[in-house]
Design an enzyme around this catalytic site. Structure first.
Site, short mmCIF file in Angstrom:
data_model
loop_
_atom_site.label_atom_id
_atom_site.label_comp_id
_atom_site.label_asym_id
_atom_site.label_seq_id
_atom_site.Cartn_x
_atom_site.Cartn_y
_atom_site.Cartn_z
N GLY A 43 2.29 33.86 -7.89
CA GLY A 43 2.62 35.38 -7.71
C GLY A 43 1.50 36.08 -7.61
O GLY A 43 1.65 37.62 -7.48
N ASP B 115 -2.39 8.73 -1.88
CA ASP B 115 -2.53 7.76 -2.80
C ASP B 115 -2.70 7.67 -4.23
O ASP B 115 -1.85 7.01 -4.96
CB ASP B 115 -3.79 7.08 -1.88
CG ASP B 115 -3.55 6.27 -0.53
OD1 ASP B 115 -2.32 5.79 -0.46
OD2 ASP B 115 -4.41 6.22 0.12
N GLU C 262 -2.60 7.05 3.30
CA GLU C 262 -2.90 8.39 2.77
C GLU C 262 -2.06 9.59 3.68
O GLU C 262 -1.42 10.37 3.21
CB GLU C 262 -4.09 8.55 2.35
CG GLU C 262 -4.64 10.08 2.03
CD GLU C 262 -4.05 10.66 0.76
OE1 GLU C 262 -4.10 9.73 -0.40
OE2 GLU C 262 -3.31 11.57 0.46
N1 CAO Z 1 -2.59 -14.64 -1.02
C1 CAO Z 1 -1.79 -14.74 0.24
N2 CAO Z 1 -1.33 -13.87 0.76
C2 CAO Z 1 -1.50 -12.58 0.30
C3 CAO Z 1 -2.01 -12.23 -0.79
C4 CAO Z 1 -2.52 -13.35 -1.55
N3 CAO Z 1 -3.23 -13.41 -2.77
N4 CAO Z 1 -2.17 -10.99 -0.99
C5 CAO Z 1 -1.34 -10.39 -0.19
N5 CAO Z 1 -0.95 -11.25 0.98
C6 CAO Z 1 -0.21 -11.39 2.22
C7 CAO Z 1 0.97 -10.54 1.95
O1 CAO Z 1 1.82 -11.60 1.45
C8 CAO Z 1 1.35 -10.10 3.37
O2 CAO Z 1 1.72 -11.16 3.97
P1 CAO Z 1 2.88 -11.11 5.20
O3 CAO Z 1 2.92 -9.90 5.81
O4 CAO Z 1 2.72 -12.42 5.87
O5 CAO Z 1 4.14 -10.97 4.19
C9 CAO Z 1 -0.21 -9.77 3.67
O6 CAO Z 1 -0.94 -10.30 3.02
C10 CAO Z 1 -0.49 -8.32 4.16
O7 CAO Z 1 -0.05 -7.33 3.17
P2 CAO Z 1 0.31 -6.00 3.52
O8 CAO Z 1 1.15 -5.86 4.90
O9 CAO Z 1 0.64 -5.15 2.42
O10 CAO Z 1 -1.19 -5.43 4.19
P3 CAO Z 1 -1.57 -4.58 5.33
O11 CAO Z 1 -2.99 -4.51 5.02
O12 CAO Z 1 -0.94 -5.13 6.71
O13 CAO Z 1 -0.83 -3.12 4.95
C11 CAO Z 1 -0.68 -1.25 3.85
C12 CAO Z 1 -1.64 -2.25 4.46
C13 CAO Z 1 -1.32 -0.25 2.70
C14 CAO Z 1 -0.40 -0.33 5.04
C15 CAO Z 1 0.78 -1.78 3.17
O14 CAO Z 1 0.47 -2.64 2.20
C16 CAO Z 1 1.83 -0.59 2.74
O15 CAO Z 1 2.26 -0.01 3.44
N6 CAO Z 1 2.04 -0.81 1.43
C17 CAO Z 1 2.79 0.39 0.73
C18 CAO Z 1 2.21 1.77 0.80
C19 CAO Z 1 0.81 1.83 0.22
O16 CAO Z 1 0.62 1.63 -0.97
N7 CAO Z 1 0.17 2.48 0.95
C20 CAO Z 1 -1.16 3.14 0.42
C21 CAO Z 1 -2.20 2.28 0.64
S1 CAO Z 1 -3.79 2.99 0.12
O17 CAO Z 1 -4.39 4.07 1.49
#
Ligand code: CAO
Length: 438
Positions: free
Chosen positions: A256, A176, A147
């Site tokens: 305005g 978000d 966010e």
């Molecule tokens: N089974 C197995 N693996 C799963 C899964 C499932 N059902 N669901 C998710 N995963 C895995 C993904 O494949 C990913 O694995 P790899 O990195 O090995 O490919 C992993 O979970 C993590 O996913 P992620 O990178 O999206 O999660 P994160 O917590 O590290 O990051 C966030 C979170 C929000 C920063 C990132 O998802 C992002 O930048 N999203 C896009 C922008 C966004 O929506 N941001 C707003 C979030 S709300 O504040």
């Protein structure tokens, strides 16, 4: 045309099936809205933990957090390990049977799972693949974004706060929830286009873009700066020069019509005893009478809006002398009677207790099996022929069996095999076998 009474002929998105591969806030905001409009939203979650927010900011030990419950109403939950062979087989079956896949993983995560656009499109050419990412294509496209990163990257933080203070983020989740809203519009538009073309498409909403869209008026001001100072900004009246970029405008009105936040009676102890006061030009004379300055109606320094602009500080100080004698609600009542637009600063407590918001379903009380009753924000978008009923969020994997059998039509034997493989997390990991053909 339907002959049924209004609100009794189903819901706007009846028949639309969503593969909800979202987590945290932006994606779930979008799919919750679609569910409220009648879509069947199937949330796919990682076995064991599920959406990370289930366990974040927990207030009731062992129960899904409000963070999760308030963003996942009206959905069904299936647990699936997308990194297992059987889990992917189930996911592919979901891809074939759904209309829209919504995801907000980090850039590249869906591809790494094997669910590239090409693969999804080959499995189901009608499928719409909708994504939230932090940034669109460009130098930052690979970045993970939350966010406040989006608020900073989208122009909100540089324009929020006071001109002599640091940039501020806002409490409204414009990165978000704002981007989730944008995505929902993209999805329903793509569904509409699919009626004509017969094919799905990709929908991308970058959080930076969504925030910038909501900061549109600040890019307007950026361009106005080239033609002189921004006269409606308080700093103009204070003689503070403008720099190269749109400055932070404190609580100045973006429009305005000059406006600021003023103290009301009780401000010394109540942090929300304030009101937003707008000196809208058409009601200027009524304001003068109300605050006891009738001579300002004709005085050359105050009578016309351009004359008032350099004197806004003095004018608002005088209005504040009046607002400080009354409660914010009394100020509102007095002003509304005269058509003067004002906004009392309502606390979350006041909003939670406001009867009219309960009546319209904008604030709803929801019961939950493990946490009990809680308040949530209902559907803020009201359709007269598609009435929203807010249902509690699903427990982790609550609908796994139901979805495998009723939606995906796996046979009991296949379901047993899927479960034995550990793909749904309900059995210890066993050597993976291919799912038996029906
Ligand atoms: N089974 C197995 N693996 C799963 C899964 C499932 N059902 N669901 C998710 N995963 C895995 C993904 O494949 C990913 O694995 P790899 O990195 O090995 O490919 C992993 O979970 C993590 O996913 P992620 O990178 O999206 O999660 P994160 O917590 O590290 O990051 C966030 C979170 C929000 C920063 C990132 O998802 C992002 O930048 N999203 C896009 C922008 C966004 O929506 N941001 C707003 C979030 S709300 O504040």
């Amino acid at each position: 045309m339907s002959k049924k009474p209004w609100g009794e002929d189903g819901k706007a998105l009846d028949g639309v099936k969503i593969l909800d591969f979202t987590h945290v806030q932006s994606g779930p905001t979008c799919t919750q809205l679609l569910a409220w409009f009648g879509a069947d939203v199937i949330k796919v979650e990682r076995p064991g933990t599920g959406d990370i927010t289930r366990g974040q900011l927990q207030d009731v030990p062992g129960a899904d957090s409000l963070y999760f419950t308030m963003l996942n109403h009206n959905k069904r939950s299936i647990t699936l390990d997308s990194k297992s062979k059987q889990g992917m087989a189930v996911l592919e079956r979901l891809v074939k049977s759904c209309d829209v896949l919504v995801e907000n993983f980090a850039p590249g995560a869906l591809d790494r799972m094997g669910l590239t656009w090409e693969h999804i499109h080959a499995l189901n050419p009608r499928m719409i693949v909708a994504s939230v990412k932090g940034f669109g294509p460009g130098p930052y496209e690979d970045c993970k974004v939350y966010e406040n990163v989006a608020q900073c990257a989208g122009g909100s933080a540089s324009t929020t706060g006071f001109h002599d203070g640091i940039p501020l983020v806002t409490g409204a989740q414009i990165g978000d929830s704002g981007t989730g809203l944008h995505l929902a519009l993209g999805i329903v538009s793509a569904l509409y286009q699919r009626n004509r073309t017969g094919r799905g498409q990709r929908v991308l909403c970058a959080m930076q873009d969504g925030v910038l869209n909501l900061c549109r008026v600040k890019l307007r001001d950026q361009q106005r700066l080239a033609h002189g100072p921004l006269k409606e900004y308080t700093q103009y009246g204070q003689g503070i020069p403008f720099g190269e970029a749109t400055p932070r405008a404190g609580n100045d009105s973006g429009g305005g019509q000059p406006g600021v936040i003023l103290k009301c009676k009780g401000w010394e102890t109540d942090p929300n005893a304030y009101i937003y006061f707008i000196t809208q030009a058409p009601v200027w004379e009524k304001i003068c009478d109300l605050i006891g300055e009738p001579e300002w109606k004709t005085h050359p320094d105050f009578a016309k809006p351009p004359a008032r602009l350099p004197r806004l500080k003095q004018i608002f100080e005088r209005i504040e002398q009046w607002t400080m004698t009354l409660s914010k609600f009394d100020v509102m009542n007095a002003c509304n009677e005269l058509d003067i637009p004002v906004g009392p600063i309502l606390s979350m407590k006041e909003l939670a207790e406001e009867p009219s918001l309960r009546q319209t379903g904008t604030v709803v009380e929801v019961d939950h099996p493990t946490r009990g009753k809680y308040l949530s924000v209902g559907n803020p978008i009201k359709l007269s022929d598609s009435v929203t009923e807010v249902a509690r969020s699903p427990l982790l994997g609550e609908h796994t069996d139901e979805i495998l059998s009723k939606v995906l039509k796996f046979t009991p034997r296949q379901i047993a095999e899927i479960k034995a493989s550990g793909a749904t997390g309900e059995a210890p990991k066993a050597p993976e076998n291919a799912i038996a053909a029906e």
